[in-house]
Design an enzyme around this catalytic site. Sequence first.
Site, PDB file in Angstrom:
ATOM      1  N   VAL A  16     -10.166  -0.121   9.237  1.00 10.46           N
ATOM      2  CA  VAL A  16      -9.339   1.027   9.609  1.00 10.46           C
ATOM      3  C   VAL A  16      -9.119   1.898   8.368  1.00 10.46           C
ATOM      4  CG1 VAL A  16      -7.123   1.757  10.572  1.00 10.46           C
ATOM      5  CG2 VAL A  16      -8.204  -0.338  11.415  1.00 10.46           C
ATOM      6  N   ASP A  44      -2.228  -9.771  24.007  1.00 10.84           N
ATOM      7  CA  ASP A  44      -1.905 -10.246  22.653  1.00 10.84           C
ATOM      8  C   ASP A  44      -0.589  -9.646  22.176  1.00 10.84           C
ATOM      9  OD1 ASP A  44      -2.244 -11.797  20.419  1.00 10.84           O
ATOM     10  OD2 ASP A  44      -3.643 -10.441  19.414  1.00 10.84           O
ATOM     11  N   ARG A  75     -10.272  -8.212  12.990  1.00 10.39           N
ATOM     12  CA  ARG A  75     -11.317  -9.124  13.443  1.00 10.39           C
ATOM     13  C   ARG A  75     -12.630  -8.359  13.699  1.00 10.39           C
ATOM     14  NH1 ARG A  75      -8.639  -9.793  17.862  1.00 10.39           N
ATOM     15  NH2 ARG A  75      -9.837  -9.919  19.773  1.00 10.39           N
ATOM     16  N   GLY A 128      -6.774  -1.164   6.281  1.00  9.83           N
ATOM     17  CA  GLY A 128      -6.793  -2.602   6.571  1.00  9.83           C
ATOM     18  C   GLY A 128      -8.051  -2.997   7.317  1.00  9.83           C
ATOM     19  N   ARG A 129      -8.211  -4.298   7.485  1.00 14.76           N
ATOM     20  CA  ARG A 129      -9.367  -4.824   8.211  1.00 14.76           C
ATOM     21  C   ARG A 129      -8.875  -5.791   9.267  1.00 14.76           C
ATOM     22  NH1 ARG A 129     -14.563  -4.471   5.928  1.00 14.76           N
ATOM     23  NH2 ARG A 129     -14.436  -2.997   4.206  1.00 14.76           N
TER      24      ARG A 129
END
Length: 289
Positions: free
Chosen positions: A23, A136, A19, A16-17
């Site tokens: 990864v 977060d 911000r 995945g990507r």
Amino acid sequence: MSAELKRDYEIGEELGRGRFGVVHRCTSRATGEAFAVKSVDRSQLGDDLDRELAQVEPKLAQLAGAGNPGVVQVHAVYEDEAWTHTVMDLCTGPDLLEWVGLRRGEPVPEPVAAAIVAQIAQALALCHRRGVAHRDVKPEEEDDDDDEEENGGEAAPRARLADFGSAAWVGVGGLGRAEGLVGTPHYVAPEVVAGGEYGAKADVWSVGVVMYALLSGGALPFGGETPAEVLAAVMRGTLRFPPRLFDGVSHAAKDLMRRMICRYEWRRLTAEQVLAHPWIVSGGGARAV
Ligand SMILES: Nc1ncnc2c1ncn2[C@@H]1O[C@H](COP(=O)(O)OP(=O)(O)OP(=O)(O)O)[C@@H](O)[C@H]1O
């Protein structure tokens, strides 16, 4: 990508990507064990705050996570002038939203919700003692450490905090202050939106919002059409428990949410105090406070 990383790990498919970076799955050449590696090209980050957050992320994740079963573990960090590669546990389970069926709008039974809130509060209490505020906390950032046998049936998932990409140092004991508008609008505490300094209790507000979502089947206490409207509701809104969503929810659970989603930071519970609340102590079974 750094030569040292490739020497020690075989890099696999992209997972995945985010911000800051990308990864990949990776496998240790020494042990054959599978991990995830997050690679960030810091030279590509334009914004000063992003560069600072990316720089401290692996350090704070290590500090908060070492020996903390409620945090996705960092195993190695490779850093050169531009790149940071962080090798961490590979999370294969669904995130918390998927696990508890929130995406389908199902309320979570109180004992399951209490176990989840307790795990997050426990993980955060240790992060805060070590001086790290996550900033977060939201269901997407809690990976279920999926173990079918252990977690089958109505048992609670083992939620772990992931992604310290917004974390800040708040001083040993969690008594210092951070600044900067980071986080996710529906979950962020009012003192963060207000600007200026704030402390680790901002995370407790976010856990309160997660708890509200768990018990209501995915509703959130403060909403709006746009992020700006959501933030305005966070600043001005009143915490309500609409009867159609919260009719069957105990007074003890509502009491705890009021003490977490409390706009006065000084009156809000700490993560440690959340763990001592009767609803948590009784495993979500307390009826009176
Ligand atoms: N430890 C992990 N194991 C498996 N997959 C992961 C792991 N960490 C991240 N991923 C995958 O890679 C994606 C990007 O992760 P990353 O931490 O960079 O950003 P994010 O949390 O999605 O968003 P943001 O960067 O905005 O916080 C995730 O959405 C997830 O799908």
